[in-house]
Scaffold this active site. Structure first.
Site, PDB file in Angstrom:
ATOM      1  N   SER A 115       0.796  -1.226   0.000  1.00 46.95           N
ATOM      2  CA  SER A 115       0.000   0.000   0.000  1.00 46.95           C
ATOM      3  C   SER A 115       0.827   1.273   0.000  1.00 46.95           C
ATOM      4  CB  SER A 115      -0.938   0.001   1.217  1.00 46.95           C
ATOM      5  OG  SER A 115      -0.210  -0.218   2.415  1.00 46.95           O
ATOM      6  N   HIS A 165      -0.878   5.606   6.894  1.00 41.87           N
ATOM      7  CA  HIS A 165      -0.352   5.625   5.531  1.00 41.87           C
ATOM      8  C   HIS A 165      -0.028   7.056   5.126  1.00 41.87           C
ATOM      9  CE1 HIS A 165      -2.083   1.561   5.342  1.00 41.87           C
ATOM     10  NE2 HIS A 165      -1.228   1.361   4.348  1.00 41.87           N
TER      11      HIS A 165
END
Length: 266
Positions: free
Chosen positions: A41, A248
């Site tokens: 990711s 993230h």
């Protein structure tokens, strides 16, 4: 005098021809350049938004560092197979098809999911400090005992398919600025343990990359001053409304953190 003028003219023509041929060879090299972006990711761009619906649950985005680099450099071929949630086995099973002997550049982030990053963060957010630290230590033990062999499998497969490619292995940022602006949430002990785990993971990845002749590119320095609790974070903190984006990089983290580090290494 006429001879010297002729010689000068001839020399100029030869230099011009050489420059033209050199320029043509450079253009041809650029036209043949192939780039393949692999990984999890952090490479697909989760957290940056604007996801390509065609990528489904992989959540690839034009705001991720591979797509940004490709947009700036226009390689003849650009294959973007990085996928949210990917582990080393997923890279081996699902992402390597675009690699071939003509591939010039490969980028990858991998290892965080194998080490149990998501479960570590969930444990630390929901449970006690001692439970958090114990889970971090379990992850570090996995990094010591099992992850190196899994990384070797991925790196061997890349090298086998694309032996002439420059391979850039990017690391993960530290997540927290200690003694920063956060007044709630995790304890400082938990934040320090998580940062230490990120450093431990990066060191293991860097060692395996170096042993395969690949380039390891650390993003820790680029994210310094932009961690969670810094007041200018390039990372999402826990987001209960969109839990998958928690921890993230934001779009700014991709463009300001990962992209320049990759560009320097590529």
């Amino acid at each position: 005098m006429r001879l010297s003028r002729f010689a000068a003219l001839t020399s100029s023509l030869l230099l011009a021809a050489g420059a033209a041929l050199f320029g043509a060879s450079q253009a041809a090299a650029a036209a043949d350049f192939g780039y393949v972006a692999l990984g999890d990711s952090y490479s697909s761009g989760v957290g940056a938004g604007n996801y390509d619906s065609a990528s489904g649950n992989c959540k690839r985005t034009s705001r991720a560092y591979p797509a940004l680099w490709a947009a700036a450099h226009s390689p003849q071929t650009f294959s973007f197979t990085a996928c949210s949630g990917a582990r080393t086995g997923d890279v081996l099973a699902n992402q390597l098809a675009p690699l071939n002997s003509g591939t010039d550049l490969v980028s990858i982030t991998i290892g965080g999911n194998d080490a149990g990053f998501s479960d570590v963060m969930t444990t630390c957010v929901l449970q006690s400090e001692s439970t958090c630290v114990n889970r971090v230590n379990q992850a570090k033990a996995y990094v010591n005992s099992t992850l190196p062999g899994q990384l070797d499998q991925v790196y061997n497969a890349i090298d086998s398919r694309s032996p002439a490619a420059r391979v850039v292995v990017l690391g993960y940022p530290r997540f927290y600025k200690l003694n920063g602006t956060c007044t709630t949430g995790l304890t400082e002990g938990e934040r320090a343990a998580i940062n230490g785990a990120a450093d431990h993971l990066n060191a293991a990845i860097a060692k395996r990359a170096a042993d395969h002749g690949f380039t390891f590119a650390s993003v820790a320095g680029a994210f310094t001053g932009h961690e969670i609790c810094s007041g200018n974070a390039w990372l999402h903190s826990v987001n209960w409304l969109n839990i998958g984006e928690s921890y993230h990089p934001t779009a700014a983290g991709q463009s300001g953190g990962y992209l320049p580090v990759f560009a320097s290494a590529a």
